[in-house]
Motif scaffolding. Structure first.
Motif, short mmCIF file in Angstrom:
data_model
loop_
_atom_site.label_atom_id
_atom_site.label_comp_id
_atom_site.label_asym_id
_atom_site.label_seq_id
_atom_site.Cartn_x
_atom_site.Cartn_y
_atom_site.Cartn_z
N UNK A 26 112.12 95.85 -21.64
CA UNK A 26 112.87 96.38 -20.51
C UNK A 26 112.46 95.81 -19.16
N UNK A 27 111.64 94.76 -19.16
CA UNK A 27 111.23 94.14 -17.90
C UNK A 27 112.44 93.49 -17.24
N UNK A 28 112.49 93.55 -15.91
CA UNK A 28 113.56 92.93 -15.13
C UNK A 28 112.95 91.84 -14.27
N UNK A 29 113.53 90.65 -14.35
CA UNK A 29 113.08 89.53 -13.52
C UNK A 29 114.21 89.17 -12.57
N UNK A 30 113.89 89.12 -11.28
CA UNK A 30 114.86 88.77 -10.24
C UNK A 30 114.52 87.38 -9.72
N UNK A 31 115.37 86.40 -10.05
CA UNK A 31 115.15 85.02 -9.62
C UNK A 31 115.83 84.74 -8.30
N UNK A 116 115.89 98.99 -7.18
CA UNK A 116 115.75 100.32 -7.79
C UNK A 116 115.13 100.24 -9.18
N UNK A 117 115.16 99.05 -9.80
CA UNK A 117 114.63 98.86 -11.16
C UNK A 117 113.25 98.19 -11.15
N UNK A 118 112.64 98.06 -9.97
CA UNK A 118 111.30 97.51 -9.81
C UNK A 118 111.15 96.14 -10.49
N UNK A 119 111.90 95.14 -10.02
CA UNK A 119 111.87 93.82 -10.68
C UNK A 119 110.61 93.02 -10.38
N UNK A 120 110.31 92.11 -11.29
CA UNK A 120 109.33 91.07 -11.05
C UNK A 120 110.09 89.95 -10.36
N UNK A 121 109.64 89.55 -9.20
CA UNK A 121 110.35 88.52 -8.43
C UNK A 121 109.77 87.14 -8.72
N UNK A 122 110.68 86.20 -8.97
CA UNK A 122 110.28 84.81 -9.20
C UNK A 122 111.15 83.92 -8.32
N UNK A 123 110.49 83.14 -7.47
CA UNK A 123 111.20 82.18 -6.64
C UNK A 123 110.82 80.78 -7.11
N UNK A 124 111.84 79.96 -7.34
CA UNK A 124 111.60 78.58 -7.74
C UNK A 124 112.16 77.66 -6.66
N UNK A 125 111.28 76.85 -6.13
CA UNK A 125 111.66 75.92 -5.06
C UNK A 125 111.62 74.49 -5.60
#
Length: 137
Positions: A26-31, A116-125
């Motif tokens: 159920x992990x959420x990743x926000x790219x 609201x779903x407490x995502x893990x944020x990942x930024x790719x440059x």
């Protein structure tokens, strides 16, 4: 906050593969990251690390690609999604509720809802043709 610098598509895939081993159901990743940054390559690694065997492709036209495996994975493209109704219609909440790991490209389009779903944020440059700077956290 973790930072990685990769020098090939294979290295970007490998970072995703390693991260997958640490993710709960159920992990959420926000790219975030521009076109060609490597988000889909990273997601290929996530799918591999979760044990999914189907080939990974960008969900640009389908909005969501779902990959079966011992730990299922749902890969969303939120480029054309802007409301909670759109998210629900695409099955976003259903995938989270069933325990799939969910990754969202173009997460900035729904940032307030995803927060609201407490995502893990990942930024790719995209640094250059082959080099990527990946920031997780």
């Amino acid at each position: 906050m973790q930072e990685f610098v990769t020098h090939s598509r294979e290295e970007t895939v490998a970072v995703g593969r390693e991260l997958a081993k640490t993710l709960p159901a159920g992990a959420l990743i926000a790219f975030t990251g521009g076109l060609g940054a490597g988000k889909t390559a990273f997601c290929q690694g996530l799918a591999e690390g979760l044990g999914c065997t189907d080939p990974v492709s960008s969900p640009t036209f389908a909005i969501v690609n779902y990959y079966r495996g011992p730990r299922p994975f749902a890969h969303f493209d939120l480029y054309r999604i802007h409301t909670e109704g759109d998210l629900a219609a695409a099955g976003f909440y259903d995938y989270l509720d069933m325990g799939a790991v969910v990754a969202c490209e173009w997460s900035e389009n729904c940032a307030e809802l995803l927060d609201l779903e407490n995502p893990l944020r990942i930024h790719i440059e995209r640094v250059d043709e082959t080099t990527r700077k990946i920031t997780i956290g």
